[in-house]
Design a protein around this motif. Structure first.
Motif, mmCIF file in Angstrom:
data_model
loop_
_atom_site.group_PDB
_atom_site.id
_atom_site.type_symbol
_atom_site.label_atom_id
_atom_site.label_comp_id
_atom_site.label_asym_id
_atom_site.label_seq_id
_atom_site.Cartn_x
_atom_site.Cartn_y
_atom_site.Cartn_z
ATOM 1 N N LEU A 1 8.143 -50.533 31.352
ATOM 2 C CA LEU A 1 9.526 -50.997 31.268
ATOM 3 C C LEU A 1 9.737 -51.884 30.041
ATOM 4 C CD1 LEU A 1 10.310 -51.807 35.021
ATOM 5 C CD2 LEU A 1 11.386 -50.044 33.618
ATOM 6 N N ASN A 2 8.792 -52.768 29.769
ATOM 7 C CA ASN A 2 8.916 -53.638 28.597
ATOM 8 C C ASN A 2 8.894 -52.828 27.301
ATOM 9 O OD1 ASN A 2 9.115 -56.075 30.006
ATOM 10 N ND2 ASN A 2 6.886 -56.264 30.184
ATOM 11 N N CYS A 3 8.033 -51.820 27.265
ATOM 12 C CA CYS A 3 7.987 -50.962 26.078
ATOM 13 C C CYS A 3 9.277 -50.160 25.917
ATOM 14 C CB CYS A 3 6.785 -50.020 26.169
ATOM 15 S SG CYS A 3 5.191 -50.843 25.873
ATOM 16 N N SER A 4 9.868 -49.761 27.033
ATOM 17 C CA SER A 4 11.141 -49.038 26.965
ATOM 18 C C SER A 4 12.226 -49.925 26.377
ATOM 19 C CB SER A 4 11.552 -48.571 28.369
ATOM 20 O OG SER A 4 10.588 -47.705 28.918
ATOM 21 N N LEU A 5 12.245 -51.205 26.778
ATOM 22 C CA LEU A 5 13.215 -52.146 26.218
ATOM 23 C C LEU A 5 12.964 -52.376 24.733
ATOM 24 C CD1 LEU A 5 13.340 -54.766 29.124
ATOM 25 C CD2 LEU A 5 15.242 -53.341 28.358
ATOM 26 N N GLN A 6 11.688 -52.549 24.355
ATOM 27 C CA GLN A 6 11.349 -52.764 22.946
ATOM 28 C C GLN A 6 11.713 -51.548 22.107
ATOM 29 O OE1 GLN A 6 7.211 -53.924 22.566
ATOM 30 N NE2 GLN A 6 7.388 -55.445 24.212
ATOM 31 N N ASN A 7 11.449 -50.368 22.642
ATOM 32 C CA ASN A 7 11.729 -49.133 21.910
ATOM 33 C C ASN A 7 13.219 -48.963 21.640
ATOM 34 O OD1 ASN A 7 10.929 -46.469 20.824
ATOM 35 N ND2 ASN A 7 12.061 -45.680 22.604
ATOM 36 N N SER A 8 14.048 -49.371 22.620
ATOM 37 C CA SER A 8 15.495 -49.232 22.434
ATOM 38 C C SER A 8 16.042 -50.213 21.406
ATOM 39 C CB SER A 8 16.210 -49.453 23.769
ATOM 40 O OG SER A 8 16.106 -50.804 24.175
ATOM 41 N N GLN A 9 15.313 -51.320 21.177
ATOM 42 C CA GLN A 9 15.769 -52.344 20.243
ATOM 43 C C GLN A 9 15.121 -52.214 18.871
ATOM 44 O OE1 GLN A 9 14.679 -55.856 22.395
ATOM 45 N NE2 GLN A 9 16.215 -55.551 24.009
ATOM 46 N N SER A 10 14.139 -51.308 18.785
ATOM 47 C CA SER A 10 13.412 -51.161 17.525
ATOM 48 C C SER A 10 13.886 -49.923 16.771
ATOM 49 C CB SER A 10 11.905 -51.063 17.804
ATOM 50 O OG SER A 10 11.202 -50.742 16.626
ATOM 51 N N SER A 11 14.036 -50.052 15.472
ATOM 52 C CA SER A 11 14.455 -48.915 14.648
ATOM 53 C C SER A 11 13.269 -48.079 14.182
ATOM 54 C CB SER A 11 15.226 -49.426 13.416
ATOM 55 O OG SER A 11 14.410 -50.319 12.678
ATOM 56 N N SER A 12 12.056 -48.594 14.372
ATOM 57 C CA SER A 12 10.857 -47.898 13.888
ATOM 58 C C SER A 12 10.161 -47.073 14.955
ATOM 59 C CB SER A 12 9.872 -48.922 13.305
ATOM 60 O OG SER A 12 9.519 -49.875 14.309
ATOM 61 N N GLY A 13 10.779 -46.984 16.152
ATOM 62 C CA GLY A 13 10.185 -46.176 17.205
ATOM 63 C C GLY A 13 9.182 -46.958 18.022
ATOM 64 N N VAL A 14 8.293 -46.230 18.693
ATOM 65 C CA VAL A 14 7.322 -46.840 19.585
ATOM 66 C C VAL A 14 6.266 -47.607 18.803
ATOM 67 C CG1 VAL A 14 5.611 -46.398 21.394
ATOM 68 C CG2 VAL A 14 7.684 -45.008 21.263
ATOM 69 N N THR A 15 6.015 -48.865 19.200
ATOM 70 C CA THR A 15 5.001 -49.680 18.522
ATOM 71 C C THR A 15 3.603 -49.253 18.968
ATOM 72 O OG1 THR A 15 5.073 -51.351 20.263
ATOM 73 C CG2 THR A 15 6.613 -51.624 18.412
ATOM 74 N N ASP A 16 2.592 -49.697 18.201
ATOM 75 C CA ASP A 16 1.211 -49.324 18.508
ATOM 76 C C ASP A 16 0.799 -49.813 19.895
ATOM 77 O OD1 ASP A 16 1.023 -48.170 16.045
ATOM 78 O OD2 ASP A 16 0.082 -49.912 15.078
ATOM 79 N N SER A 17 1.274 -50.996 20.301
ATOM 80 C CA SER A 17 0.890 -51.553 21.600
ATOM 81 C C SER A 17 1.485 -50.770 22.760
ATOM 82 C CB SER A 17 1.318 -53.018 21.696
ATOM 83 O OG SER A 17 2.733 -53.122 21.582
ATOM 84 N N CYS A 18 2.477 -49.936 22.468
ATOM 85 C CA CYS A 18 3.131 -49.164 23.523
ATOM 86 C C CYS A 18 2.763 -47.687 23.495
ATOM 87 C CB CYS A 18 4.655 -49.302 23.411
ATOM 88 S SG CYS A 18 5.262 -50.952 23.858
ATOM 89 N N GLU A 19 1.769 -47.338 22.698
ATOM 90 C CA GLU A 19 1.312 -45.945 22.646
ATOM 91 C C GLU A 19 0.844 -45.497 24.028
ATOM 92 O OE1 GLU A 19 1.239 -43.534 20.513
ATOM 93 O OE2 GLU A 19 2.118 -44.616 18.808
ATOM 94 N N GLY A 20 1.321 -44.338 24.471
ATOM 95 C CA GLY A 20 0.906 -43.782 25.749
ATOM 96 C C GLY A 20 1.714 -44.285 26.938
ATOM 97 N N SER A 21 2.627 -45.192 26.708
ATOM 98 C CA SER A 21 3.437 -45.701 27.822
ATOM 99 C C SER A 21 4.547 -44.704 28.161
ATOM 100 C CB SER A 21 4.040 -47.061 27.467
ATOM 101 O OG SER A 21 4.934 -46.934 26.372
ATOM 102 N N GLN A 22 4.939 -44.707 29.399
ATOM 103 C CA GLN A 22 6.037 -43.847 29.843
ATOM 104 C C GLN A 22 7.347 -44.579 29.618
ATOM 105 O OE1 GLN A 22 5.620 -42.300 33.792
ATOM 106 N NE2 GLN A 22 7.746 -41.602 33.936
ATOM 107 N N LEU A 23 8.295 -43.891 29.028
ATOM 108 C CA LEU A 23 9.575 -44.520 28.715
ATOM 109 C C LEU A 23 10.573 -44.313 29.849
ATOM 110 C CD1 LEU A 23 10.000 -43.681 24.915
ATOM 111 C CD2 LEU A 23 9.083 -45.754 25.976
ATOM 112 N N TYR A 24 11.268 -45.399 30.171
ATOM 113 C CA TYR A 24 12.331 -45.394 31.170
ATOM 114 C C TYR A 24 13.627 -45.844 30.497
ATOM 115 C CZ TYR A 24 8.623 -45.128 34.716
ATOM 116 O OH TYR A 24 7.555 -44.736 35.485
ATOM 117 N N PRO A 25 14.747 -45.676 31.154
ATOM 118 C CA PRO A 25 15.991 -46.230 30.599
ATOM 119 C C PRO A 25 15.808 -47.724 30.323
ATOM 120 C CG PRO A 25 16.498 -44.774 32.425
ATOM 121 C CD PRO A 25 15.002 -44.908 32.398
ATOM 122 N N PRO A 26 16.279 -48.206 29.186
ATOM 123 C CA PRO A 26 16.014 -49.602 28.783
ATOM 124 C C PRO A 26 16.920 -50.605 29.505
ATOM 125 C CG PRO A 26 17.322 -48.512 27.122
ATOM 126 C CD PRO A 26 17.007 -47.462 28.144
#
Length: 394
Positions: A213-238
């Motif tokens: 969930l935290n990675c989903s929130l970060q991904n929605s706020q980031s313009s560069s896509g998924v960060t390295d720390s969130c590799e392999g995480s499942q994305l949910y609505p932010p």
């Protein structure tokens, strides 16, 4: 002929009184009661309302109930079973027909004796549950685990947990997403914090879901896509989740709870026991830190209550759905969008009302019977006097 007509008239009245009381108490009473309920509207000020003051299409209509406690073979008297299960079945089916929720959550303690029932008795309980809470494909039914389903922490084991999960075809800890809304389901029975195998498994899953969930929130706020720390995480609505569980988060007592479905005044100041009546302070804080939920919905206490944790996390305890646990059962209607939510409470018929109707019908029958006896006695006396008069004239 008059006696014959009178008997038929009395019989018709008796059938009308008995049949009318039965039909009203067992079927009709649920309709006017639940018709008073309506889906709450998401206010325009909170950014969720659609055209003409109606909820938007993205709003989820969720019905939330708790603590059905289907009686088992050991402690359940047959009449208690019949009476309370019929009440829940009629209430649920009427609510589905009138309100048409998209998703229904039951917050644990589905069964009363799941913690010790044999496989045969368990299968019978499950069969009755599916009959009572049958639903169309338009409605999704989501069930959470409670302490009566698998036992308290010291009673639960993998067999009971997996038996429960197999029946409802889902893990007891997971996220259900609907129309962009995240519903976080927590197996609160396993949050004892003592490192038991089931506790470790559940906590590991919760940590993973928190990361997702935290990675989903970060991904929605980031313009560069998924960060390295969130590799392999499942994305949910932010969006922050709505957290559902059986045990309430830690609170001292129900002293601050108000309303017609709150605990009785003499019970509100009784102190709750951690890990038995409510989650421990530590487990509660971990959940709040991991997920920062916008709303918590819980059961277990059989009474209604609204509290706010840390001045920003609202929790609503949902009362029991069964007459066995309270005279005035109720459930929650929730209109939820990705950005906001609003709740309303729907009360079911009170058991005391039904008992009162049956007692009134019984009193009417008794009065009718006495009136009939007096009338027949008077008629017989009149006929005997007439016959006696004719005999004397002869």
């Amino acid at each position: 002929m008059p006696r014959f007509s009178a008997r038929w008239m009395v019989a018709v009245v008796l059938i009308a009184v008995v049949g009318g009381a039965f039909f009203f108490c067992e079927y009709l009473i649920y309709f006017p009661t639940i018709l008073k309920c309506a889906w709450p509207k998401i206010s325009h000020a909170r950014g969720g309302e659609g055209i003409d003051d109606r909820p938007m299409d993205s709003t989820v209509r969720a019905m939330v109930l708790s603590d059905t406690h289907l009686l088992g073979a050991v402690g359940g008297h047959w009449f208690d079973k019949l009476r309370r299960e019929w009440q829940m079945e009629r209430a649920f089916q009427t609510a589905l027909w009138l309100l048409r929720p998209e998703i229904v959550f039951i917050l644990g303690d589905i069964f009363d004796e799941g913690k010790w029932s044999s496989q045969k008795h368990w299968e019978d309980d499950v069969r009755r549950f599916h009959r009572m809470f049958r639903h169309s494909t338009d409605t999704e039914l989501v069930v959470l685990v409670g302490n009566h389903d698998i036992g308290f922490h010291y009673e639960m084991d993998w067999f009971k947990l997996q038996r429960f999960e197999k029946v409802f075809n889902a893990s007891s800890t997971r996220i259900v997403t609907k129309k962009g809304v995240n519903f976080l389901l927590v197996n609160s029975v396993a949050l004892h914090g003592d490192g038991c195998p089931i506790c470790q498994s559940v906590e590991k899953e919760l940590i993973k879901l928190s990361r997702d969930l935290n990675c989903s929130l970060q991904n929605s706020q980031s313009s560069s896509g998924v960060t390295d720390s969130c590799e392999g995480s499942q994305l949910y609505p932010p969006t922050p989740p709505i957290m559902l569980q059986h045990y309430p988060l830690y609170r001292v007592s129900d002293a601050g709870c108000k309303g017609q479905d709150a605990a009785p005044p003499e019970e509100r100041h009784l102190l709750f026991r951690e890990k038995y009546d409510v989650l421990s302070k530590e487990a509660s804080q971990r959940l709040l830190q991991w997920f920062k939920p916008r709303l918590i919905l819980s059961g277990h206490t059989h009474s209604g209550c609204e509290v706010v944790h840390d001045n920003k996390y609202p929790e609503v305890s949902v009362p029991s759905f069964s007459w066995r646990n309270r005279n005035n059962p109720s459930f929650i209607l929730a209109s939820v969008s990705p950005s906001t939510h609003t709740l309303s409470k729907c009360f079911l018929p009170e058991e005391s009302t039904v008992i009162g109707v049956y007692c009134s019908a019984g009193a009417c029958l008794l009065l009718l019977f006495l009136a009939h006896c007096l009338w027949m006695k008077g008629l017989l006396q009149c006929l005997s006097l007439c016959l006696l008069g004719k005999h004397k004239s002869l």
